[in-house]
Write a protein that holds these residues in place. Sequence first.
Motif, PDB file in Angstrom:
ATOM      1  N   HIS A 231       0.851  -1.203   0.000  1.00 52.20           N
ATOM      2  CA  HIS A 231       0.000   0.000   0.000  1.00 52.20           C
ATOM      3  C   HIS A 231       0.884   1.249   0.000  1.00 52.20           C
TER       4      HIS A 231
ATOM      5  N   TYR B 256     -10.329   6.004  -4.076  1.00 54.64           N
ATOM      6  CA  TYR B 256     -10.794   6.269  -2.707  1.00 54.64           C
ATOM      7  C   TYR B 256     -12.322   6.433  -2.691  1.00 54.64           C
TER       8      TYR B 256
ATOM      9  N   GLU C  68      -7.250   1.992  -2.738  1.00 56.55           N
ATOM     10  CA  GLU C  68      -7.957   1.839  -1.495  1.00 56.55           C
ATOM     11  C   GLU C  68      -9.304   2.555  -1.547  1.00 56.55           C
TER      12      GLU C  68
ATOM     13  N   HIS D   9      -9.614   1.270   3.001  1.00 54.14           N
ATOM     14  CA  HIS D   9      -9.114   2.256   3.972  1.00 54.14           C
ATOM     15  C   HIS D   9     -10.184   2.437   5.051  1.00 54.14           C
TER      16      HIS D   9
ATOM     17  N   HIS E  45      -5.081   0.230   7.897  1.00 49.59           N
ATOM     18  CA  HIS E  45      -5.009   1.248   8.958  1.00 49.59           C
ATOM     19  C   HIS E  45      -5.703   0.752  10.236  1.00 49.59           C
TER      20      HIS E  45
ATOM     21  N   ASP F 140       1.869   2.738   3.718  1.00 43.40           N
ATOM     22  CA  ASP F 140       1.104   3.945   3.348  1.00 43.40           C
ATOM     23  C   ASP F 140       2.090   5.041   2.891  1.00 43.40           C
TER      24      ASP F 140
HETATM   25 ZN    ZN Z   1      -5.660   5.128   3.436  1.00 41.16          ZN
END
Ligand code: ZN
Length: 414
Positions: free
Chosen positions: A86, A155, A181, A220, A249, A310
């Motif tokens: 990621h 996203y 993500e 995410h 996360h 990330d």
């Molecule tokens: Zn993220």
Amino acid sequence: MPAMTGKRGLTCSKRRCFESELSHRFMLLIIKNTEAVTPQSSGVRDILIAAEKIAHIEDHIELPLSLAETIDGTGLIAVPGFIDGHVHITGGGGEGGFHTRTPELLVSDAVRGGITTIVGCLGTDGTTRSLAGLLAKARGLEAEGISTFICSGSYGVPLQTITGSIEKDLILIDKVIGVGEIALSDHRSSQPSIDEISRIAAEARRGGMLAGKSGVVNVHLGDGPRGLQFLERIIAETEIPSSQFLPTHINRNRKLFESAVGFAQRGGYVDFTTSTVPHFLDDGEIKCSTALRQMLESGVNVNQISFSSDGQGSMPDFDASGMLKGLTVGRVTSLWEEVRDAVLIEKIPLETALRVITLNPAKLLHLRRKGEIRPGYDADIVLLKKDSLTIDSVISRGKVLMRHGDLLAKGTFE
Ligand code: ZN
């Protein structure tokens, strides 16, 4: 005086010439006398690399000196090259306006961090960053020496694609291996419905199956109270299995972490983010290395866990009303730092901790020749100093990119 003649009738100078041509043509490299953790602990070994692949791992491999470049692995531990699933390789961020957009990844940062395989994805901004740009950047990094893949989608929902559909992207574009993500439980998400997420996962599953890829949906998760609820419901109410999702996360706060323990205990994959800053930790984020120990102590099988950095993503800090207070940039080098802390501080065995950045992401992302030091696999190897577990050398697809801390391939623009 006649030239000395070797076994096959070649003069010694001709023979050396022949051997060096062979060595050059097949890029033979041998790592001698290194402690191999593949990630199983395998004792002191010699590792022979031919072209881009691992050819042999034996107690002793003897080749004529001039036939192979030799690295003395004494005092070093050979581990598989790290996989970072990621990374915002084209940069991310922008939540504080245009001046807060984060920069692209430099290949040198990946190499310094021991990362030989990267999966790139878009971030919050799907307008000024595009999948075409992501694909181009991934190809650039590959040309500079590391292996790259990308996630299609974005996203926000409806998702961006390259060909018009997630399924086609997975089937037709070699570098596309997953989706995301996609933001859930976050004030920056597009607040998709559960049906929208179900349909995306179904399409990703079908496309992945038809292309022989994982098609995993990288999710995410923000600080929102809904946490993993959407994923739990989709798994309970549809035929889509938990392995279709990789929530990330999940160490960002205690509540999310606790629900991720249950998710992983029921067979789901969970991904921890290694990039952080002190005030995130003060606000309740659990440091990755500590989170790994706690999750293992909760009885979760290590096979269900991966780390990702990330990297190049922004780490925005919002106040209670959602106003941006500040922003820092994620670092890919945090990936190994957290695994190293897991070993040195949390006392997790190296062969266990290593799995979360080698074997596990290789398995869940269906990267079939990655994640292990094994004959026939890609020759992606990191050499660690035995005493400090710092990175000494990095080999990617058989090419030495870093030696004794010095970058040998610095990237096109450095
Ligand atoms: Zn993220």
